[in-house]
Design a protein around this motif. Structure first.
Motif: not given
Ligand SMILES: Nc1nc2c(c(=O)[nH]1)N[C@H]1C(S)=C(S)[C@@H](COP(=O)(O)O)O[C@H]1N2
Ligand SMILES: [Mo]
Length: 300
Positions: A129-142
């Motif tokens: 179970n978890g979430f996509e790494l992309k979800d948090i990268l989008d959140k912090v703004g690459v």
């Protein structure tokens, strides 16, 4: 085909192991009836069978707690995961120290409990179970110049008996190219079978990269850094000849000391033959294009 994402789950689907087994029987039945067409063989149905909780949590690699497969289960209870924070830094718009809850704030429940089953390269089928790494990268703004994501595991000599030994370059480090990190298969896991992830499996949060060998899936992450340079990985640093940066599952490229053409699942019982390793661990359709034009013998 060996591992599948399902992204249409709800809380009701995050069930204890017993219900998982029922679901699996249902799935097995559907496969048997040819619901997915002629491409589904009995071997593939078998590959969907999750490894038991006991096997997943008692046979581990987590060298910070010892190099034996049973050491992490015996020793990792000393890791204190309360108040865990991840430092996000480098080429991001919003660097800072984040709790897992803050990083996943704003995601729907379904996004946070994405379920995943994985055939790790060393042969377990884990319902993560978890979430996509992309979800948090989008959140912090690459930021636009970033090309790689670097990860670091906690380094706590008082809680990690294995770091006394120089078997690896501590802290444990890993890295992905940004497009690999953004792929929807790349998971930040916080649970197994709908329960909190046990310490020996990388509590409270670890990476899972389904098409790469197990060691890319770094445990107990405390730092995520966006960078424009290929980051170091502990295994590559310790033995560059045997472990490259990419570490894609590839039956055609042998490890210098052994063939990687076959693999065997843990807990498979008496009749447990080795099976052919699949290119990109069975995710060729999803990820092969990331490596178009690359010589995978050179970039192993
Ligand atoms: N910090 C850290 N992460 C790590 C390791 C480790 O020793 N330390 N071992 C890796 C290896 S070699 C494997 S195969 C997987 C094993 O994950 P599991 O024990 O949950 O199956 O974790 C990977 N992540
Ligand atoms: Mo591994």
């Amino acid at each position: 085909m060996a591992c599948r994402w399902t992204n249409d789950l709800t809380q009701a689907d995050v069930t204890p192991e017993s219900l998982w087994l029922n679901r699996r029987q249902v799935i097995g039945g559907a496969l048997g009836a040819g619901a997915l067409g002629s491409i589904v063989s009995p071997a593939m149905a078998e590959a969907l069978k999750p490894t038991s909780w006991d096997d997943i949590t008692s046979y581990n690699n987590y060298y910070e707690f010892g190099t034996g497969k049973e050491d992490p289960a015996a020793n990792a209870h000393t890791l204190n995961t309360s108040g865990w924070a991840i430092e996000v830094d480098g080429m991001v718009d919003a660097p800072g120290r984040y709790s897992v809850a803050t990083l996943t704030e704003g995601l729907t429940k379904e996004e946070r409990i994405y379920r995943f089953r994985c055939v790790e390269a060393w042969s377990m089928v884990v319902p993560w179970n978890g979430f996509e790494l992309k979800d948090i990268l989008d959140k912090v703004g690459v930021q636009s110049g970033a090309k790689y994501v670097a990860f670091e595991t906690a380094f706590r000599p008082d809680q990690m008996p294995g770091v006394r030994y120089g078997v690896l370059d501590w802290p444990y480090r890993e890295g992905l190219r940004l497009d690999e990190a953004m792929n929807p298969l790349t998971l930040m896991a916080t649970g197994i079978y709908g329960k909190s992830i046990p310490n020996q499996n990388g509590a409270p949060i670890r990476l899972v990269v389904p098409w790469k060998y197990g060691f890319k899936s770094i445990k107990s992450i405390v730092r995520i850094t966006l960078t424009d340079k290929e980051p170091p990985s502990s295994w590559n640093t310790s033995n560059a000849r045997e472990y490259g940066f990419y570490s894609n599952v590839n039956p055609t490229v042998d490890h210098p000391r052994w063939s990687q053409a076959l693999e065997r699942k843990i807990g498979g019982g008496l009749f447990n033959p080795r099976k052919p390793t699949l290119m990109f661990n069975g995710y060729e359709d999803e990820v092969a294009s990331l490596y178009d034009g690359m010589d995978l013998e050179k970039f192993f």
